[in-house]
Design a protein around this motif. Sequence first.
Motif, mmCIF file in Angstrom:
data_model
loop_
_atom_site.group_PDB
_atom_site.id
_atom_site.type_symbol
_atom_site.label_atom_id
_atom_site.label_comp_id
_atom_site.label_asym_id
_atom_site.label_seq_id
_atom_site.Cartn_x
_atom_site.Cartn_y
_atom_site.Cartn_z
ATOM 1 N N VAL A 195 0.863 -1.179 0.000
ATOM 2 C CA VAL A 195 0.000 0.000 0.000
ATOM 3 C C VAL A 195 0.900 1.230 0.000
ATOM 4 C CG1 VAL A 195 -1.558 1.400 1.404
ATOM 5 C CG2 VAL A 195 -2.017 -1.019 1.090
ATOM 6 N N ARG A 196 0.580 2.180 -0.866
ATOM 7 C CA ARG A 196 1.322 3.435 -0.907
ATOM 8 C C ARG A 196 0.527 4.500 -0.152
ATOM 9 N NH1 ARG A 196 3.923 3.903 -7.011
ATOM 10 N NH2 ARG A 196 5.645 2.451 -6.595
ATOM 11 N N ALA A 218 3.668 0.569 2.821
ATOM 12 C CA ALA A 218 3.462 -0.546 3.748
ATOM 13 C C ALA A 218 3.481 -1.834 2.943
ATOM 14 C CB ALA A 218 2.135 -0.400 4.486
ATOM 15 N N TYR A 219 4.106 -2.857 3.505
ATOM 16 C CA TYR A 219 4.217 -4.148 2.831
ATOM 17 C C TYR A 219 3.633 -5.237 3.725
ATOM 18 C CZ TYR A 219 7.336 -2.132 -0.689
ATOM 19 O OH TYR A 219 7.858 -1.383 -1.717
ATOM 20 N N LEU A 220 2.906 -6.147 3.110
ATOM 21 C CA LEU A 220 2.365 -7.308 3.810
ATOM 22 C C LEU A 220 3.309 -8.478 3.554
ATOM 23 C CD1 LEU A 220 -0.124 -8.391 5.423
ATOM 24 C CD2 LEU A 220 -1.037 -9.148 3.212
ATOM 25 N N PHE A 256 -3.852 -3.166 5.284
ATOM 26 C CA PHE A 256 -4.387 -4.162 4.353
ATOM 27 C C PHE A 256 -5.758 -4.676 4.767
ATOM 28 C CE2 PHE A 256 0.161 -4.029 4.388
ATOM 29 C CZ PHE A 256 0.458 -3.896 3.035
ATOM 30 N N ALA A 257 -6.340 -4.021 5.768
ATOM 31 C CA ALA A 257 -7.666 -4.408 6.236
ATOM 32 C C ALA A 257 -8.708 -3.521 5.588
ATOM 33 C CB ALA A 257 -7.744 -4.284 7.757
ATOM 34 N N MET A 258 -9.789 -4.113 5.141
ATOM 35 C CA MET A 258 -10.864 -3.341 4.534
ATOM 36 C C MET A 258 -11.855 -2.932 5.617
ATOM 37 S SD MET A 258 -11.496 -5.574 1.096
ATOM 38 C CE MET A 258 -11.641 -7.084 2.045
ATOM 39 N N PRO A 259 -12.187 -1.646 5.728
ATOM 40 C CA PRO A 259 -13.151 -1.217 6.742
ATOM 41 C C PRO A 259 -14.529 -1.782 6.479
ATOM 42 C CG PRO A 259 -12.696 0.569 5.218
ATOM 43 C CD PRO A 259 -11.736 -0.543 4.886
ATOM 44 N N LEU A 260 -15.335 -1.857 7.512
ATOM 45 C CA LEU A 260 -16.667 -2.436 7.382
ATOM 46 C C LEU A 260 -17.527 -1.688 6.376
ATOM 47 C CD1 LEU A 260 -17.581 -3.314 11.069
ATOM 48 C CD2 LEU A 260 -16.870 -4.839 9.253
ATOM 49 N N ALA A 267 -5.450 -2.350 -0.936
ATOM 50 C CA ALA A 267 -4.072 -2.775 -1.138
ATOM 51 C C ALA A 267 -3.910 -3.300 -2.547
ATOM 52 C CB ALA A 267 -3.707 -3.858 -0.115
ATOM 53 N N GLU A 268 -2.691 -3.216 -3.053
ATOM 54 C CA GLU A 268 -2.412 -3.753 -4.381
ATOM 55 C C GLU A 268 -1.491 -4.945 -4.240
ATOM 56 O OE1 GLU A 268 1.451 -1.016 -5.610
ATOM 57 O OE2 GLU A 268 -0.544 -0.408 -6.242
ATOM 58 N N SER A 269 -1.685 -5.944 -5.088
ATOM 59 C CA SER A 269 -0.798 -7.083 -5.086
ATOM 60 C C SER A 269 0.565 -6.658 -5.627
ATOM 61 C CB SER A 269 -1.350 -8.211 -5.952
ATOM 62 O OG SER A 269 -2.565 -8.691 -5.414
ATOM 63 N N VAL A 270 1.622 -7.206 -5.066
ATOM 64 C CA VAL A 270 2.957 -6.920 -5.555
ATOM 65 C C VAL A 270 3.231 -7.851 -6.717
ATOM 66 C CG1 VAL A 270 5.401 -6.893 -4.991
ATOM 67 C CG2 VAL A 270 3.725 -6.151 -3.303
#
Length: 272
Positions: A195-196, A218-220, A256-260, A267-270
Amino acid sequence: MSDLMTYAYAVVRNAEGLWEATATLRGIADAPVRLVTGSRDERVMLEVSHVPAQDFREDALKQHLEDLEWLEAVARAHHGVIEASAARTTVLPLRLATVYLDDSRARDVLEAGRAMFAERLARLAEHVEWGVKIYVEPSAAPAAPAAPSTGLPPGRAYLRDRRQQQSARDSVYQAAQQAAEQVEAAGRKYAAERVRHRVQQGALADAVGAGENVVNDAYLVSLTCCEQFLAEVTHGADGLQGVRVEATGPWAPYSFAMPLSGSGDAAESVPP
């Protein structure tokens, strides 16, 4: 109208010992934290507590969000619950001040998004978030060699010196681009998503310290790859004067969490 509302901290995956551990947690206003389950499936749950309605109804909340002392206390409690739970299970952190009229409303939202939450929790399992920031410090760039005196008029000499200073600044930003490329290469190798975020500016940037923030990502990362990821990221600025790379974490996967509500940045896949 009830004097209490239901505050939701995170969607969590059921795990051994989670109920007992949650019963020991205290949330906002030192309220005990509880688990809300759906009527059909207890594998995905909401972590909640009661909060005073007078503080979290829409009008009051708008005012409180401008009170930095109040906001800091709420944020610390919110983060504390999530971090404690992340040590035991996979968590889907929710936005600060996610509130519902009561447990029944919160349960309805959980039921409606059950499949999506389960999918996202599966994606986040055994992963943590690492923050990576890149800073530039143009003043740390090597100074351009002094040009010999050529008897230039003062105006032209000034313009020459300005061009030399700009060239030195440009070299720092080019070096920062090299560091960013090395960090992104590590992300492609070891991270599942990126995520940028907006770069830090103003008072927040001043509080961090010297340097201009030019990358705030941010990186997962899988738990099995954290060591390799950090080894490459933290050396991303080696040999590059005026550039600093800062890695922080590991964190629960906030970015990387989607709010309710379904809103917010995705987030984007790398890419491989």
